[in-house]
Design a protein around this motif. Structure first.
Motif, PDB file in Angstrom:
ATOM      1  N   THR A 120      10.008   7.348   2.444  1.00  0.00           N
ATOM      2  CA  THR A 120      10.612   7.495   1.127  1.00  0.00           C
ATOM      3  C   THR A 120      10.501   6.159   0.403  1.00  0.00           C
ATOM      4  O   THR A 120      10.238   5.117   1.023  1.00  0.00           O
ATOM      5  CB  THR A 120      12.083   7.934   1.230  1.00  0.00           C
ATOM      6  N   ARG A 121      10.692   6.200  -0.881  1.00  0.00           N
ATOM      7  CA  ARG A 121      10.563   5.003  -1.711  1.00  0.00           C
ATOM      8  C   ARG A 121      11.812   4.144  -1.570  1.00  0.00           C
ATOM      9  O   ARG A 121      12.928   4.640  -1.667  1.00  0.00           O
ATOM     10  CB  ARG A 121      10.361   5.402  -3.165  1.00  0.00           C
ATOM     11  N   ARG A 122      11.632   2.842  -1.362  1.00  0.00           N
ATOM     12  CA  ARG A 122      12.746   1.898  -1.279  1.00  0.00           C
ATOM     13  C   ARG A 122      12.542   0.847  -2.373  1.00  0.00           C
ATOM     14  O   ARG A 122      11.710  -0.055  -2.206  1.00  0.00           O
ATOM     15  CB  ARG A 122      12.789   1.209   0.083  1.00  0.00           C
ATOM     16  N   PRO A 123      13.259   0.944  -3.476  1.00  0.00           N
ATOM     17  CA  PRO A 123      13.003   0.018  -4.594  1.00  0.00           C
ATOM     18  C   PRO A 123      13.086  -1.450  -4.199  1.00  0.00           C
ATOM     19  O   PRO A 123      12.254  -2.264  -4.632  1.00  0.00           O
ATOM     20  CB  PRO A 123      14.099   0.393  -5.600  1.00  0.00           C
ATOM     21  N   GLU A 124      14.077  -1.824  -3.362  1.00  0.00           N
ATOM     22  CA  GLU A 124      14.229  -3.245  -3.004  1.00  0.00           C
ATOM     23  C   GLU A 124      13.100  -3.738  -2.112  1.00  0.00           C
ATOM     24  O   GLU A 124      12.868  -4.942  -2.017  1.00  0.00           O
ATOM     25  CB  GLU A 124      15.564  -3.474  -2.283  1.00  0.00           C
ATOM     26  N   ALA A 125      12.414  -2.818  -1.448  1.00  0.00           N
ATOM     27  CA  ALA A 125      11.404  -3.218  -0.464  1.00  0.00           C
ATOM     28  C   ALA A 125       9.975  -2.976  -0.940  1.00  0.00           C
ATOM     29  O   ALA A 125       9.048  -3.043  -0.131  1.00  0.00           O
ATOM     30  CB  ALA A 125      11.643  -2.461   0.845  1.00  0.00           C
ATOM     31  N   LEU A 126       9.788  -2.716  -2.230  1.00  0.00           N
ATOM     32  CA  LEU A 126       8.437  -2.396  -2.718  1.00  0.00           C
ATOM     33  C   LEU A 126       7.393  -3.456  -2.366  1.00  0.00           C
ATOM     34  O   LEU A 126       6.284  -3.117  -1.945  1.00  0.00           O
ATOM     35  CB  LEU A 126       8.477  -2.164  -4.233  1.00  0.00           C
ATOM     36  N   PRO A 127       7.675  -4.765  -2.497  1.00  0.00           N
ATOM     37  CA  PRO A 127       6.631  -5.754  -2.185  1.00  0.00           C
ATOM     38  C   PRO A 127       6.265  -5.807  -0.707  1.00  0.00           C
ATOM     39  O   PRO A 127       5.204  -6.357  -0.360  1.00  0.00           O
ATOM     40  CB  PRO A 127       7.248  -7.087  -2.639  1.00  0.00           C
ATOM     41  N   TYR A 128       7.123  -5.263   0.159  1.00  0.00           N
ATOM     42  CA  TYR A 128       6.879  -5.356   1.601  1.00  0.00           C
ATOM     43  C   TYR A 128       5.993  -4.225   2.117  1.00  0.00           C
ATOM     44  O   TYR A 128       5.435  -4.336   3.211  1.00  0.00           O
ATOM     45  CB  TYR A 128       8.214  -5.378   2.356  1.00  0.00           C
ATOM     46  N   HIS A 129       5.891  -3.143   1.378  1.00  0.00           N
ATOM     47  CA  HIS A 129       4.977  -2.050   1.715  1.00  0.00           C
ATOM     48  C   HIS A 129       5.092  -1.628   3.187  1.00  0.00           C
ATOM     49  O   HIS A 129       4.123  -1.646   3.948  1.00  0.00           O
ATOM     50  CB  HIS A 129       3.533  -2.455   1.408  1.00  0.00           C
ATOM     51  N   TYR A 130       6.292  -1.246   3.581  1.00  0.00           N
ATOM     52  CA  TYR A 130       6.523  -0.859   4.973  1.00  0.00           C
ATOM     53  C   TYR A 130       5.562   0.237   5.419  1.00  0.00           C
ATOM     54  O   TYR A 130       4.982   0.177   6.508  1.00  0.00           O
ATOM     55  CB  TYR A 130       7.968  -0.377   5.166  1.00  0.00           C
ATOM     56  N   LEU A 131       5.418   1.257   4.605  1.00  0.00           N
ATOM     57  CA  LEU A 131       4.557   2.376   4.991  1.00  0.00           C
ATOM     58  C   LEU A 131       3.121   1.919   5.202  1.00  0.00           C
ATOM     59  O   LEU A 131       2.452   2.356   6.154  1.00  0.00           O
ATOM     60  CB  LEU A 131       4.618   3.467   3.920  1.00  0.00           C
ATOM     61  N   LEU A 132       2.645   1.048   4.344  1.00  0.00           N
ATOM     62  CA  LEU A 132       1.267   0.562   4.494  1.00  0.00           C
ATOM     63  C   LEU A 132       1.120  -0.278   5.757  1.00  0.00           C
ATOM     64  O   LEU A 132       0.082  -0.224   6.434  1.00  0.00           O
ATOM     65  CB  LEU A 132       0.870  -0.263   3.263  1.00  0.00           C
TER      66      LEU A 132
END
Length: 384
Positions: free
Chosen positions: A94-106
């Motif tokens: 799911t989308r996590r606004p605070e974590a966008l630069p970290y790209h966990y899924l990628l």
């Protein structure tokens, strides 16, 4: 370990042991362990902030590298995955606004893609993504990965104010839809911040070959390191702790029979065995069980399998069609704060005759998610 040379014969065995206890627990272990995050001697006030910031920087770097990797990677076929794979890995995201630069899924999918290359001509597993983002904004990373993986999404209009119940329903959807999509022989579900260890697929394959797997409702592949200590509610750890103490004490006494430069008076007796067992047990707990577990990574056969613990569904292996049973069980429960899906699943397990589940140690994934998708986030997240 043998006593230091400075501990000369000065009194009886009790005096010698007291001196070694003092040197070990007040000098040696504090000096060795003060920077170890999961040790009792970790100096939180001095090192936690810096270590947390360093972990965030590393995650940010991995995330940016993963973004470049997937942007440059050639598109692959996005048709339905092959039917009846030996293992289907479903990444719930799911989308996590605070974590966008970290790209966990990628990060997670890049690691899985890299590890697939270690399996030869046949892939270790088929991978699908389950994007449960229900907000108005698209999940950018999931959209990017549509060129490389099959992405499944729940129907629109499924928003709930209760985030814990919504999380459970999304998880149930992913279990059922992914199974229907490929009819796998076994399914493994990862959250999108579960970064696989290098031996991930080798250990999973070894687990599935063991007899207990076919009789398990699920096998947990992750448990928080802070909850892995011996002083925890799980009874099997107490037995493991006693066994370690007796084994270590026996080895120390045997060593003293052949090499005793400090002229210790200890002999193979019940009293001395118990004394040294307490010494070994205390040293192991204060050092940190987590670090002893890491030695098991030498071989897949050394990984410990024990009764399932309660916390967390970061990485779950469902042998056979057990994922459908889990979905049915979760459907009967309602989740709320303090009664999230991991708690519900554990209570179902304990109250359902004939069902068994297991945990594997050490962890097969690293939980890299510093920012939660369902709980309030701190502006400066900490490792502990």
């Amino acid at each position: 370990m043998p006593p230091p040379r400075c501990v000369r014969r000065c009194g009886g065995p009790a005096t010698q042991v007291l001196v070694v206890f003092a040197l070990t627990f007040c000098v040696a272990l504090p000096a060795i362990c003060h920077r170890l995050l999961h040790s009792y001697y970790f100096v939180r006030s001095a090192y936690l902030d810096d270590m947390s910031q360093d972990a965030l920087r590393q995650s940010l770097r991995r995330g940016q590298d993963a973004l470049l990797f997937w942007q440059k990677a050639p598109s692959t076929a996005t048709t339905e995955p092959p039917r009846h794979p030996e293992l289907l890995v479903t990444v719930v995201t799911t989308r996590r606004p605070e974590a966008l630069p970290y790209h966990y899924l990628l990060q997670v999918t890049r690691q899985l893609s890299s590890l697939q290359g270690d399996c030869g001509e046949r892939p270790c597993a088929q991978v699908v993504l389950c994007d449960v983002e229900s907000g108005p904004d698209a999940h950018e990373d999931a959209v990017l990965l549509e060129r490389h993986f099959r992405v499944i999404r729940p129907p629109a209009g499924r928003r709930l104010d209760n985030t814990f119940e919504r999380e459970k329903r999304d998880y149930v959807f992913c279990l059922r839809r992914a199974f229907q999509l490929a009819l796998p022989r076994n399914m493994l579900v990862l959250e999108d911040d579960a970064l696989a260890h290098p031996d991930f697929f080798r250990v999973v394959k070894d687990l599935l070959r063991r007899r207990f797997a076919s009789r398990s409702l699920y096998i947990k592949l992750f448990h928080p390191e802070r909850l892995q200590r011996y002083c925890n509610p799980e009874p099997y750890r107490i037995l493991e702790w006693f066994g370690l103490g007796l084994l270590g004490a026996t080895l120390l006494l045997q060593l003293l029979t052949v090499w005793n430069p400090c002229r210790w008076s200890l002999r193979m007796s019940a009293r001395h065995l118990l004394l040294l067992a307490v010494y070994v047990m205390a040293a192991a707990e204060l050092l940190g069980r987590h670090y002893l577990l890491e030695l098991r990574r030498l071989s897949p056969q050394l990984y410990a399998v024990s009764p399932a613990t309660e916390c967390c569904t970061v990485a779950m292996l469902y042998p056979g069609n057990a994922s459908l049973r889990v979905a049915n069980y979760l459907d009967r429960a309602f989740c709320f704060q303090g009664n999230a899906k991991d708690t519900v699943l554990y209570q179902i397990l304990r109250n359902t005759p004939g069902e068994r589940a297991h945990s594997v140690e050490p962890n097969l994934v690293t939980h890299i998610g510093a920012f939660s998708a369902i709980r309030p986030n701190s502006a400066h997240p900490k490792l502990l």
